[in-house]
Design a protein around this motif. Structure first.
Motif, PDB file in Angstrom:
ATOM      1  N   ARG A 127       0.831  -1.211   0.000  1.00  0.00           N
ATOM      2  CA  ARG A 127       0.000   0.000   0.000  1.00  0.00           C
ATOM      3  C   ARG A 127       0.868   1.264   0.000  1.00  0.00           C
ATOM      4  O   ARG A 127       0.589   2.218  -0.717  1.00  0.00           O
ATOM      5  CB  ARG A 127      -0.932  -0.011   1.218  1.00  0.00           C
ATOM      6  N   MET A 167       0.940   4.243  -2.677  1.00  0.00           N
ATOM      7  CA  MET A 167       0.661   5.626  -2.272  1.00  0.00           C
ATOM      8  C   MET A 167       1.776   6.581  -2.681  1.00  0.00           C
ATOM      9  O   MET A 167       1.540   7.741  -3.000  1.00  0.00           O
ATOM     10  CB  MET A 167       0.484   5.691  -0.748  1.00  0.00           C
ATOM     11  N   THR A 210       4.086  13.131  16.445  1.00  0.00           N
ATOM     12  CA  THR A 210       3.180  14.207  16.849  1.00  0.00           C
ATOM     13  C   THR A 210       3.635  14.923  18.116  1.00  0.00           C
ATOM     14  O   THR A 210       3.730  16.150  18.140  1.00  0.00           O
ATOM     15  CB  THR A 210       1.752  13.641  17.068  1.00  0.00           C
ATOM     16  N   GLY A 260       1.089   2.355  13.249  1.00  0.00           N
ATOM     17  CA  GLY A 260      -0.107   2.835  13.941  1.00  0.00           C
ATOM     18  C   GLY A 260      -0.910   1.711  14.561  1.00  0.00           C
ATOM     19  O   GLY A 260      -0.741   0.550  14.220  1.00  0.00           O
ATOM     20  N   LEU A 269       2.667   6.229  10.510  1.00  0.00           N
ATOM     21  CA  LEU A 269       1.472   5.695  11.182  1.00  0.00           C
ATOM     22  C   LEU A 269       0.960   4.431  10.492  1.00  0.00           C
ATOM     23  O   LEU A 269       0.451   3.523  11.155  1.00  0.00           O
ATOM     24  CB  LEU A 269       0.370   6.763  11.226  1.00  0.00           C
ATOM     25  N   LEU A 270       1.111   4.372   9.183  1.00  0.00           N
ATOM     26  CA  LEU A 270       0.647   3.166   8.490  1.00  0.00           C
ATOM     27  C   LEU A 270       1.572   1.973   8.761  1.00  0.00           C
ATOM     28  O   LEU A 270       1.151   0.822   8.689  1.00  0.00           O
ATOM     29  CB  LEU A 270       0.523   3.419   6.987  1.00  0.00           C
ATOM     30  N   MET A 281       5.344  16.890   4.954  1.00  0.00           N
ATOM     31  CA  MET A 281       5.395  16.583   6.391  1.00  0.00           C
ATOM     32  C   MET A 281       4.255  15.636   6.783  1.00  0.00           C
ATOM     33  O   MET A 281       4.456  14.639   7.481  1.00  0.00           O
ATOM     34  CB  MET A 281       5.280  17.902   7.153  1.00  0.00           C
ATOM     35  N   MET A 282       3.059  15.955   6.273  1.00  0.00           N
ATOM     36  CA  MET A 282       1.891  15.114   6.583  1.00  0.00           C
ATOM     37  C   MET A 282       2.074  13.712   6.028  1.00  0.00           C
ATOM     38  O   MET A 282       1.725  12.715   6.655  1.00  0.00           O
ATOM     39  CB  MET A 282       0.633  15.722   5.956  1.00  0.00           C
ATOM     40  N   ARG A 283       2.618  13.656   4.817  1.00  0.00           N
ATOM     41  CA  ARG A 283       2.783  12.342   4.186  1.00  0.00           C
ATOM     42  C   ARG A 283       3.761  11.481   4.981  1.00  0.00           C
ATOM     43  O   ARG A 283       3.525  10.287   5.204  1.00  0.00           O
ATOM     44  CB  ARG A 283       3.261  12.479   2.746  1.00  0.00           C
ATOM     45  N   ASP A 339       4.355  11.652   8.090  1.00  0.00           N
ATOM     46  CA  ASP A 339       3.634  11.278   9.304  1.00  0.00           C
ATOM     47  C   ASP A 339       2.716  10.076   9.017  1.00  0.00           C
ATOM     48  O   ASP A 339       2.675   9.093   9.772  1.00  0.00           O
ATOM     49  CB  ASP A 339       2.797  12.485   9.758  1.00  0.00           C
ATOM     50  N   ILE A 340       1.988  10.162   7.910  1.00  0.00           N
ATOM     51  CA  ILE A 340       1.063   9.079   7.545  1.00  0.00           C
ATOM     52  C   ILE A 340       1.833   7.784   7.271  1.00  0.00           C
ATOM     53  O   ILE A 340       1.415   6.695   7.688  1.00  0.00           O
ATOM     54  CB  ILE A 340       0.209   9.492   6.324  1.00  0.00           C
ATOM     55  N   ASP A 363       2.492  19.425   3.014  1.00  0.00           N
ATOM     56  CA  ASP A 363       2.039  18.166   2.414  1.00  0.00           C
ATOM     57  C   ASP A 363       3.065  17.055   2.634  1.00  0.00           C
ATOM     58  O   ASP A 363       2.714  15.917   2.960  1.00  0.00           O
ATOM     59  CB  ASP A 363       1.813  18.334   0.907  1.00  0.00           C
ATOM     60  N   THR A 396       5.489   8.344  18.140  1.00  0.00           N
ATOM     61  CA  THR A 396       4.986   8.986  16.922  1.00  0.00           C
ATOM     62  C   THR A 396       5.605  10.383  16.834  1.00  0.00           C
ATOM     63  O   THR A 396       6.051  10.935  17.841  1.00  0.00           O
ATOM     64  CB  THR A 396       3.458   9.105  16.952  1.00  0.00           C
TER      65      THR A 396
END
Lengths: 309, 113
Positions: free
Chosen positions: B22, B26, B83, B112, B108-109, B100-102, B104-105, B98, B81
């Motif tokens: 995945r 992505m 955060t 998480g 988490l994937l 930075m968020m990616r 993070d994701i 964007d 994490t």
């Protein structure tokens, strides 16, 4: 003669979308007013304090108190802190309507033949509107959930409810602690020019659904013949959808003086009118008997002379 | 010493990313160089390209993640994490929101839940 009850939405969104109207619910008029704060949490907190005890219910717009995905509920830290600025007046975020009314609207659209099993629905975010997402899947529509695309610009449509739940369990416990402005367009971002990078998913879909700010943010040049199921739209938004070829616009909240309000404000109006909040067992009955209706507009022939269904 | 520990953590992180179908899908169109910079040492670079990630010696990063070596190792091994250290200012991230968020994701994937 008694004063009409009043509900106010304090929205993190743009002040350009502010509006005021009167809605009749269960035979009584309720004043509904939307007040934007252009993305300022401090101004939102100040306004909530000012309204506390002065109005019958407050809606929180542009941010949810929690995201509810299946049986899991993820509180959004900043929203909970905002709501705590009201100690006397109830604060709602629209989830009650999303849980009770929006699935009924989807069912009705299927019954009326506006939606059909086998159609593909691109839904901006399933985590934000899980009951609607679930209703689409139950009705046999094929989902493309845009949570990762629309919030984080990751080109990955989620294709099942099970994957929505899995991703929510992994991502939301952390993301609900981040500043909400990282995840959702607020203030002037709501008026920014659309970015069509995910146009192929719009093209693949028969139905576009979910939060209008997300849909607008990524709206491609043409959406000919598509059904749009959303909430907060102004007259300018309707004109935009019509000019791009949308066939039918369904808003799950009624159109008042040319525009529809967010679920948070309509839920606040219902709370103001009936004094009940979701998940009170009587809330659903009151909502369904209140006379609340979705707004269904056939946008008709598009700019290229094509006729909608 | 600090650099060696972080490099090992990043190699493990890269391996987990590459083993995750995945994540490969992505990130198929995400081409970025990320500098992971311990406060007290030289940076280690991650290079994302065509869905795969590798530890490299490239410079000129698109995204810089900076913090104490211990925190960086903890983040890239899933012990914590990003955060909390990001919110309290221990972790500094320079680059687009964007990206930075990616990142993070991605973490988490992998870790998480």
């Amino acid at each position: 003669m008694s004063m009409a009850r009043k509900s106010v939405s304090v929205s993190l969104g743009s002040t350009t979308r502010d509006h005021r109207a009167v809605v009749t619910l269960g035979g009584e008029e309720v004043v509904v007013e939307r007040r934007g704060v252009d993305g300022s949490l401090a101004e939102a907190a100040r306004l909530i304090e000012e309204l506390d005890g002065q109005v019958d219910a407050i809606g929180l717009g542009g941010i949810d108190l929690a995201l509810v995905v299946g049986d899991d509920r993820y509180l959004i830290r900043e929203a909970v802190e905002l709501a705590a600025h009201a100690s006397r007046t109830p604060v709602v975020d629209g989830f009650g309507l999303k849980a009770v009314f929006e699935p009924a609207v989807i069912h009705r659209l299927v019954t009326d033949g506006i939606l059909q099993a086998g159609q593909t629905v691109l839904m901006a975010s399933a985590m934000d509107r899980y009951p609607m997402a679930h209703a689409f899947v139950q009705a046999g529509l094929i989902p493309l959930f845009g949570d990762l695309m629309f919030a984080s610009r990751i080109d990955y449509p989620i294709r099942s409810i099970a994957e929505v739940q899995e991703l929510a369990r992994k991502i939301l416990p952390e993301f609900t602690r981040l500043p909400f402005t990282l995840l959702y367009p607020t203030g002037s971002e709501q008026d920014a020019e659309p970015d069509a990078r995910f146009g192929r998913y719009f093209e693949e879909a028969d139905v576009l659904a979910g939060d209008f700010h997300y849909l607008r943010r990524y709206l491609p040049a043409r959406i000919d013949g598509k059904v749009v199921v959303t909430t907060t739209t102004t007259a300018a938004d309707v004109a935009l959808l019509k000019s791009r070829g949308a066939a039918i616009l369904v808003t799950t909240t009624p159109r008042l003086s040319g525009r529809t309000f967010g679920t948070n404000l309509m839920e606040a109006a219902l709370v103001a009118r009936f004094g009940l909040r979701y998940p009170d067992p009587d809330f659903a009955h009151r909502v369904m008997d209140s006379g609340l209706e979705p707004d269904i507009v056939r946008l008709g022939v598009d700019d290229h002379g094509r006729q909608g269904p | 010493m600090a650099d060696r520990d972080l490099r090992a953590a990043l190699r493990d992180f890269a391996s987990r990313c590459n083993d995750n179908e995945r994540l490969r899908q992505m990130n198929r169109d995400w081409t970025r160089t990320i500098a992971v910079r311990p406060s007290e040492d030289e940076p280690v670079f991650l290079r994302y390209e065509a869905g795969e990630v590798a530890v490299t010696d490239l410079a000129d990063p698109d995204l810089v993640v900076e913090g104490p070596n211990e925190i960086l190792c903890a983040i890239f091994t899933g012990e914590t994490t990003p955060t909390e250290p990001y919110m309290d200012g221990t972790l500094l991230v320079r680059g687009s929101q964007d990206d930075m968020m990616r990142l993070d994701i991605i973490s988490l994937l992998i870790w998480g839940e």
